[in-house]
Design a protein around this motif. Structure first.
Motif, PDB file in Angstrom:
ATOM      1  N   VAL A  17      29.069  17.990 -17.381  1.00  0.00           N
ATOM      2  CA  VAL A  17      30.179  17.439 -16.755  1.00  0.00           C
ATOM      3  C   VAL A  17      29.967  15.946 -16.163  1.00  0.00           C
ATOM      4  O   VAL A  17      30.597  15.181 -16.142  1.00  0.00           O
ATOM      5  CB  VAL A  17      30.186  18.279 -15.356  1.00  0.00           C
ATOM      6  N   TRP A  18      28.548  15.599 -15.852  1.00  0.00           N
ATOM      7  CA  TRP A  18      28.291  14.488 -15.266  1.00  0.00           C
ATOM      8  C   TRP A  18      28.335  13.432 -16.543  1.00  0.00           C
ATOM      9  O   TRP A  18      28.882  12.234 -16.229  1.00  0.00           O
ATOM     10  CB  TRP A  18      26.554  14.347 -14.880  1.00  0.00           C
ATOM     11  N   GLU A  19      27.967  13.510 -17.655  1.00  0.00           N
ATOM     12  CA  GLU A  19      28.098  12.807 -18.755  1.00  0.00           C
ATOM     13  C   GLU A  19      29.776  12.421 -19.029  1.00  0.00           C
ATOM     14  O   GLU A  19      30.120  11.338 -19.262  1.00  0.00           O
ATOM     15  CB  GLU A  19      27.574  13.360 -20.142  1.00  0.00           C
ATOM     16  N   GLU A  20      30.401  13.691 -19.165  1.00  0.00           N
ATOM     17  CA  GLU A  20      31.810  13.535 -19.274  1.00  0.00           C
ATOM     18  C   GLU A  20      32.670  12.651 -18.084  1.00  0.00           C
ATOM     19  O   GLU A  20      33.458  11.749 -18.403  1.00  0.00           O
ATOM     20  CB  GLU A  20      32.540  14.845 -19.501  1.00  0.00           C
ATOM     21  N   MET A  21      32.368  12.917 -17.032  1.00  0.00           N
ATOM     22  CA  MET A  21      32.847  12.156 -15.946  1.00  0.00           C
ATOM     23  C   MET A  21      32.439  10.671 -16.111  1.00  0.00           C
ATOM     24  O   MET A  21      33.220   9.802 -15.484  1.00  0.00           O
ATOM     25  CB  MET A  21      32.389  12.836 -14.606  1.00  0.00           C
ATOM     26  N   THR A  22      31.123  10.455 -16.307  1.00  0.00           N
ATOM     27  CA  THR A  22      30.844   8.900 -16.199  1.00  0.00           C
ATOM     28  C   THR A  22      31.387   8.445 -17.493  1.00  0.00           C
ATOM     29  O   THR A  22      32.053   7.104 -17.578  1.00  0.00           O
ATOM     30  CB  THR A  22      29.281   8.727 -16.388  1.00  0.00           C
ATOM     31  N   LYS A  23      31.499   9.024 -18.774  1.00  0.00           N
ATOM     32  CA  LYS A  23      32.324   8.280 -19.900  1.00  0.00           C
ATOM     33  C   LYS A  23      33.622   8.164 -19.544  1.00  0.00           C
ATOM     34  O   LYS A  23      34.053   7.186 -20.064  1.00  0.00           O
ATOM     35  CB  LYS A  23      31.962   9.369 -20.956  1.00  0.00           C
ATOM     36  N   ASN A  24      34.456   9.001 -18.765  1.00  0.00           N
ATOM     37  CA  ASN A  24      35.658   8.678 -18.428  1.00  0.00           C
ATOM     38  C   ASN A  24      35.648   7.800 -17.304  1.00  0.00           C
ATOM     39  O   ASN A  24      36.844   7.798 -16.949  1.00  0.00           O
ATOM     40  CB  ASN A  24      36.459  10.146 -18.348  1.00  0.00           C
ATOM     41  N   GLY A  25      35.007   7.125 -16.773  1.00  0.00           N
ATOM     42  CA  GLY A  25      35.009   6.261 -15.866  1.00  0.00           C
ATOM     43  C   GLY A  25      35.150   6.740 -14.254  1.00  0.00           C
ATOM     44  O   GLY A  25      35.602   6.100 -13.556  1.00  0.00           O
ATOM     45  N   TYR A  26      34.987   8.099 -14.019  1.00  0.00           N
ATOM     46  CA  TYR A  26      35.090   8.546 -12.745  1.00  0.00           C
ATOM     47  C   TYR A  26      33.890   8.178 -11.744  1.00  0.00           C
ATOM     48  O   TYR A  26      34.152   8.065 -10.611  1.00  0.00           O
ATOM     49  CB  TYR A  26      35.219  10.052 -12.807  1.00  0.00           C
ATOM     50  N   PHE A  27      32.864   8.071 -12.288  1.00  0.00           N
ATOM     51  CA  PHE A  27      31.471   7.834 -11.750  1.00  0.00           C
ATOM     52  C   PHE A  27      30.915   6.631 -12.373  1.00  0.00           C
ATOM     53  O   PHE A  27      31.054   6.479 -13.385  1.00  0.00           O
ATOM     54  CB  PHE A  27      30.628   8.970 -11.320  1.00  0.00           C
ATOM     55  N   ASP A  28      30.062   5.969 -12.011  1.00  0.00           N
ATOM     56  CA  ASP A  28      29.331   4.704 -12.639  1.00  0.00           C
ATOM     57  C   ASP A  28      28.242   5.144 -13.188  1.00  0.00           C
ATOM     58  O   ASP A  28      27.641   4.425 -13.897  1.00  0.00           O
ATOM     59  CB  ASP A  28      29.221   3.467 -11.622  1.00  0.00           C
ATOM     60  N   GLY A  29      27.784   6.156 -13.281  1.00  0.00           N
ATOM     61  CA  GLY A  29      26.351   6.931 -13.803  1.00  0.00           C
ATOM     62  C   GLY A  29      25.263   6.975 -12.971  1.00  0.00           C
ATOM     63  O   GLY A  29      24.217   7.280 -13.316  1.00  0.00           O
ATOM     64  N   THR A  30      25.313   6.106 -11.711  1.00  0.00           N
ATOM     65  CA  THR A  30      24.050   5.822 -11.028  1.00  0.00           C
ATOM     66  C   THR A  30      24.184   7.162  -9.748  1.00  0.00           C
ATOM     67  O   THR A  30      25.071   7.606  -9.610  1.00  0.00           O
ATOM     68  CB  THR A  30      24.213   4.498 -10.251  1.00  0.00           C
ATOM     69  N   ARG A  31      23.045   7.462  -9.510  1.00  0.00           N
ATOM     70  CA  ARG A  31      22.659   8.335  -8.253  1.00  0.00           C
ATOM     71  C   ARG A  31      23.451   9.815  -8.348  1.00  0.00           C
ATOM     72  O   ARG A  31      24.135  10.179  -7.556  1.00  0.00           O
ATOM     73  CB  ARG A  31      23.101   7.756  -7.011  1.00  0.00           C
ATOM     74  N   PRO A  32      23.247  10.447  -9.691  1.00  0.00           N
ATOM     75  CA  PRO A  32      24.078  11.624  -9.964  1.00  0.00           C
ATOM     76  C   PRO A  32      23.571  12.647  -8.775  1.00  0.00           C
ATOM     77  O   PRO A  32      24.449  13.575  -8.477  1.00  0.00           O
ATOM     78  CB  PRO A  32      23.534  12.138 -11.304  1.00  0.00           C
ATOM     79  N   GLY A  33      22.476  12.631  -8.383  1.00  0.00           N
ATOM     80  CA  GLY A  33      22.102  13.698  -7.405  1.00  0.00           C
ATOM     81  C   GLY A  33      22.205  13.279  -5.893  1.00  0.00           C
ATOM     82  O   GLY A  33      21.844  14.002  -5.011  1.00  0.00           O
ATOM     83  N   ALA A  34      22.939  12.281  -5.666  1.00  0.00           N
ATOM     84  CA  ALA A  34      23.047  11.784  -4.405  1.00  0.00           C
ATOM     85  C   ALA A  34      24.206  12.676  -3.524  1.00  0.00           C
ATOM     86  O   ALA A  34      25.091  12.946  -4.372  1.00  0.00           O
ATOM     87  CB  ALA A  34      23.253  10.188  -3.893  1.00  0.00           C
ATOM     88  N   ALA A  35      24.188  12.678  -2.227  1.00  0.00           N
ATOM     89  CA  ALA A  35      25.569  13.077  -1.644  1.00  0.00           C
ATOM     90  C   ALA A  35      26.667  12.155  -1.814  1.00  0.00           C
ATOM     91  O   ALA A  35      26.355  10.909  -1.830  1.00  0.00           O
ATOM     92  CB  ALA A  35      24.981  13.204  -0.108  1.00  0.00           C
ATOM     93  N   ILE A  36      27.653  12.451  -1.971  1.00  0.00           N
ATOM     94  CA  ILE A  36      28.960  11.778  -2.275  1.00  0.00           C
ATOM     95  C   ILE A  36      29.489  11.279  -0.993  1.00  0.00           C
ATOM     96  O   ILE A  36      29.513  12.148   0.079  1.00  0.00           O
ATOM     97  CB  ILE A  36      29.782  12.693  -3.044  1.00  0.00           C
ATOM     98  N   THR A  37      30.008  10.185  -0.842  1.00  0.00           N
ATOM     99  CA  THR A  37      30.755   9.746   0.221  1.00  0.00           C
ATOM    100  C   THR A  37      32.201   9.965   0.262  1.00  0.00           C
ATOM    101  O   THR A  37      32.936   9.943  -0.828  1.00  0.00           O
ATOM    102  CB  THR A  37      30.349   8.103   0.683  1.00  0.00           C
ATOM    103  N   ARG A  38      33.038   9.802   1.231  1.00  0.00           N
ATOM    104  CA  ARG A  38      34.231   9.882   1.283  1.00  0.00           C
ATOM    105  C   ARG A  38      35.023   8.702   0.656  1.00  0.00           C
ATOM    106  O   ARG A  38      36.134   8.675  -0.092  1.00  0.00           O
ATOM    107  CB  ARG A  38      34.970   9.938   2.686  1.00  0.00           C
ATOM    108  N   GLU A  39      34.286   7.639   0.630  1.00  0.00           N
ATOM    109  CA  GLU A  39      34.816   6.514  -0.181  1.00  0.00           C
ATOM    110  C   GLU A  39      34.928   6.670  -1.562  1.00  0.00           C
ATOM    111  O   GLU A  39      35.745   6.593  -2.370  1.00  0.00           O
ATOM    112  CB  GLU A  39      33.856   5.375   0.146  1.00  0.00           C
TER     113      GLU A  39
END
Length: 66
Positions: A17-39
């Motif tokens: 899922v992480w690979e697909e989401m980064t490939k599609n530009g939803y996340f930048d590929g950094t810090r996959p295990g970090a807590a997500i911010t509201r931003e």
């Protein structure tokens, strides 16, 4: 104290899922295990919203036929 999480490593259960989401530009590929911010959530939801609206606009005739 519990185990320390390496925020720079993807959990095995989330790797595909992480690979697909980064490939599609939803996340930048950094810090996959970090807590997500509201931003970050706002950025992802906004991109999803745009993609859904684009999909709807491209298929208006087909949606009307339904």
């Amino acid at each position: 104290m519990g185990l320390k999480r390496d925020i720079n490593k993807v959990s095995p259960w989330a790797a595909d899922v992480w690979e697909e989401m980064t490939k599609n530009g939803y996340f930048d590929g950094t810090r996959p295990g970090a807590a997500i911010t509201r931003e970050e959530v706002a950025a992802v939801i906004n991109q999803l919203r745009g993609n859904i609206l684009k999909l709807i606009l491209e298929n208006t005739d087909r949606i009307t036929d339904l």
